[in-house]
Enzyme design. Structure first.
Site, PDB file in Angstrom:
ATOM      1  N   SER A 109       0.830  -1.200   0.000  1.00  0.00           N
ATOM      2  CA  SER A 109       0.000   0.000   0.000  1.00  0.00           C
ATOM      3  C   SER A 109       0.871   1.259   0.000  1.00  0.00           C
ATOM      4  O   SER A 109       1.674   1.458  -0.906  1.00  0.00           O
ATOM      5  CB  SER A 109      -0.960  -0.045   1.195  1.00  0.00           C
ATOM      6  OG  SER A 109      -1.895   1.002   1.153  1.00  0.00           O
ATOM      7  N   ASP A 139      -9.034  -4.579  -6.124  1.00  0.00           N
ATOM      8  CA  ASP A 139      -8.431  -3.672  -5.144  1.00  0.00           C
ATOM      9  C   ASP A 139      -8.517  -2.225  -5.639  1.00  0.00           C
ATOM     10  O   ASP A 139      -8.099  -1.896  -6.748  1.00  0.00           O
ATOM     11  CB  ASP A 139      -6.974  -4.071  -4.932  1.00  0.00           C
ATOM     12  CG  ASP A 139      -6.313  -3.283  -3.812  1.00  0.00           C
ATOM     13  OD1 ASP A 139      -6.947  -2.361  -3.273  1.00  0.00           O
ATOM     14  OD2 ASP A 139      -5.158  -3.602  -3.484  1.00  0.00           O
TER      15      ASP A 139
END
Length: 738
Positions: free
Chosen positions: A509, A561
């Site tokens: 991330s 995602d």
């Protein structure tokens, strides 16, 4: 041709026959150009719908009667629409009816017992309360009925809603007075009646005050600080944006919006601190939110309905074979997919370890505390010293269990966490003969502020790449880690122990973005550097840097995602799609939300829920109908209802791209409705950044970003591919023997 943002409703609102004539003539030109475009180069449903919007807007009826979805009460706009009162109204109606029936039964059964000292007052209280509740029930029923009419962009059938709201609010005054009198009468020591009656009346008084308090809280929640008469929602003052006065007004409104958002962010992040980096992050985040949210009239429930419709529209396109073929991009079938998948499978444990004990406890809820509990109480500093390490034993214990390394394999562990300053660890991986630098992802308010500092900044890199710019917050975080690694001698220490090892950077991330930028910064000093970025943000690198990083950065993305698809330009595209699908929807909002909840939970056929104005449905709708352009308060710099892609973003937020080559773990069977925690099968393929140019809506858009789910999916893909390879090898061996 782009439709001017001030046509057609803003000019009508300016008042006067002249402005109406100008707006009408402008509207004719807009409709003509949209028809020409839809008949020529523009094809598909959007072209027909744009013409339909113009046709409906130009039909009879007074144009100035149109109201925007945001409801206007007491001369200001509120963060609630006239069709938002179906569910709260129905809930209050249910409570009021049950309450009214209970009081009526109480009065009918206990009225004989009110012939007591002070009973006349209580008798009067109950009678008036029954009548007052009956009136309130009638008004709420009318509110719910009217709120169910029309559509999001067709508020005409709900034009009586403000009057009903005024009546409903006016009824709170006698209700509050009567509730106060009820408290006074019950507290009167001169009342000597049956305890059952007194207790029942006490309950009615308490319920009255609970409902009144709930209403006050609701008003505070839906209050819009920017909804005053001189607000961005009042378009009458910004009709002609080429004038100096309106330009100054618009700038003033933008400044007010930034100030409001900065105040909100400071309140939410009050415990973060007040250093220079934090103040810069507050300002950048406020700028981002005010830029994105201040140019539409959508309320939160409109956005929820739009996302629901987009999800069903998205599933409808997946079922369309033409859509599948058109979006099936031919990507290069590189031979190193299995090798890179195995490397990702190995290094993802380091990216997870950088999160410390919270992620370890989350992924091992039953055994995690027992495994690392002993390490939390131990002091290892005397046994193993870390140069400049800000380490905690609980974190250290979880890192050891996650990576399988020994204490002596770690060079540095830091959990220092501030805005633009991320925790990281440096370890020796003897299995792969690499020095691993793992940067932690988002896990605190400070990290969120780093994420949201989304403007771009130039990078001074020693490489022959033009247009070197990147996400400001992540770039600052990468510079911090770079300075710690180089200036504090951490990498020198590591390579003095293992000079023949290769440098590998990993992260998940936010950590993936920082690791990718860090790899670019270290490329000249360490030419063999590699980076494995797990679920990196899309809005990270300029196009040139993204291409440059493909030789040494590998990104891994799971399913739908949202983070690898998240950038300012993609958010603008999402806003455009929400506006379009809302403007073309012929269903009331409450039906959209009910059907959406059912669809998300239990699935269904998206074709059974039409979302566009088709044929005779347009004639049935009551005036006025707002087109999607009318949902914009003022010109959005990247919004164009006629183009399929957004315009160029402003300089502050240029197009940014994900790092390196991308491995996409694609869900094999995404057509069925499965729970977010259910087991899914994935296959791996090389993908291009164009496949992540749109935000996909679905229940897994957030869960696919979780590191534990990513690790499980990667485990299953690697094991299945290994099994397939071994099976094919065995078959070839048996064939050769035969």
């Amino acid at each position: 041709m782009r439709v001017p943002d001030r046509y057609p409703l803003a000019s009508w609102r300016a008042g006067g026959s002249g402005s109406q004539k100008e707006a009408a003539s402008g509207l004719v030109g807009v409709c003509a150009s949209s028809r020409a475009r839809s008949a020529g180069s523009r094809e598909g449903r959007e072209g027909r719908a744009a013409v339909g919007d113009c046709r409906v807007l130009s039909r009879g009826g007074p144009p100035h009667a149109a109201t925007m979805p945001g409801m206007v009460l007491f001369g200001r706009r509120w963060a609630i629409a006239s069709d938002d009162l179906v569910f709260p109204g129905a809930f209050e109606l249910f409570l009021r009816v049950v309450w009214w029936i209970g009081i009526l039964i109480l009065y009918l059964k206990q009225k004989e017992k009110l012939n007591c000292v002070g009973g006349a007052l209580l008798n009067s209280y109950l009678i008036v309360l029954i009548i007052l509740l009956a009136v309130i029930i009638c008004v709420i029923s009318a509110v719910v009925y009217v709120s169910m009419k029309g559509t999001i962009c067709n508020p005409g059938p709900r034009k009586s809603m403000p009057k009903l709201i005024y009546i409903r609010l006016a009824l709170f005054l006698p209700e509050m007075i009567w509730a106060s009198l009820g408290v006074a009468w019950i507290a009167d020591s001169g009342v000597h009646c049956d305890k059952t009656v007194v207790n029942a009346i006490i309950a009615t008084v308490i319920v009255s005050w609970i409902i009144i308090a709930s209403t006050v809280v609701t008003v505070i929640i839906v209050f819009d600080p920017l909804g005053g008469k001189m607000s961005p929602y009042s378009t009458s003052g910004t009709d002609h944006l080429d004038t100096n006065d309106s330009s100054q007004l618009l700038n003033g409104l933008k400044t007010a919006a930034r100030s409001v958002w900065e105040t909100r962010i400071k309140l939410i992040c009050c415990c973060v601190g007040k250093d220079d980096h934090t103040r810069v992050a507050f300002s950048s985040t406020a700028e981002l939110f005010s830029t994105y949210f201040s140019d539409t009239d959508l309320v939160p429930s409109d956005i929820a309905a739009g996302l629901t419709l987009l999800h069903q529209q998205q599933d409808k396109k997946i079922k369309d074979p033409e859509e599948v073929v058109s979006h099936s991009l031919v990507v290069s079938q590189e031979s190193d997919l299995d090798t890179e998948l195995e490397n990702c499978h190995h290094y993802v444990q380091f990216a997870a370890a950088a999160y410390g004990w919270p992620l370890y406890i989350y992924t091992n809820p039953l055994t995690g505390c027992c495994k690392i509990g002993g390490d939390c109480c131990k002091n290892r500093t005397a046994e193993y010293e870390f140069i400049g390490g800000d380490h905690l034993n609980c974190h250290f214990g979880s890192i050891l269990h996650t990576t399988g390394l020994q204490y002596r394999d770690f060079i540095h562990i830091s959990f220092h966490d501030k805005v633009f300053e991320l925790p990281f660890l440096v370890a020796l991986d003897h299995r792969k003969e690499t020095i691993v630098v793992a940067v932690r992802g988002t896990m605190s308010l400070q990290d969120i502020l780093t994420d949201l500092s989304a403007e771009s900044e130039s990078l001074n890199l020693e490489c022959e790449v033009q247009d070197c710019f990147a996400h400001k917050g992540i770039s600052q975080a990468a510079k911090y880690v770079y300075q710690r690694l180089i200036n504090d001698g951490i990498l020198s220490q590591a390579f003095s122990i293992a000079p023949e090892y290769q440098l590998v950077l990993v992260g998940h991330s936010l950590g993936a973005g920082a690791a990718s930028l860090l790899a670019i910064m270290l490329k000249n000093s360490y030419p063999e550097v590699k980076c494995y970025a797990f679920s990196p943000p899309r809005g990270l690198l300029s196009k040139s840097l993204s291409e440059y990083s493909k030789s040494f950065v590998v990104s891994l993305v799971l399913g739908k995602d949202v983070i690898p698809r998240l950038s300012v330009t993609n958010l603008e595209d999402l806003k455009r799609r929400i506006l379009r699908v809302i403007a073309h929807c012929n269903k009331p909002k409450y039906k959209i939300l009910l059907r959406g909840c059912w669809y998300e939970l239990f699935g269904g056929d998206p074709d059974n829920f039409p979302t566009e104005l088709e044929g005779g449905n347009q004639v049935d709708l009551t005036q006025p109908l707002l087109g999607e352009q009318s949902l914009l308060i003022h010109g959005s710099p990247s919004y164009n209802i006629f183009d399929e892609s957004p315009r160029e973003s402003p300089t502050r937020y240029p197009h940014l791209y994900p790092p390196g080559r991308i491995i996409h773990l694609v869900e094999d069977d995404s057509s069925g409705r499965s729970c977010c925690c259910s087991t899914s099968r994935y296959s791996a393929k090389w993908a291009t950044e164009a496949e992540f140019s749109k935000i996909l809506i679905g229940p897994k858009m957030l869960t696919d970003h979780m590191p534990d789910i990513l690790i499980r999916a990667l485990d299953s893909v690697v094991s299945e591919r290994a099994t397939c390879i071994s099976c094919s090898t065995q078959e070839n061996f048996n064939t050769n023997i035969a």
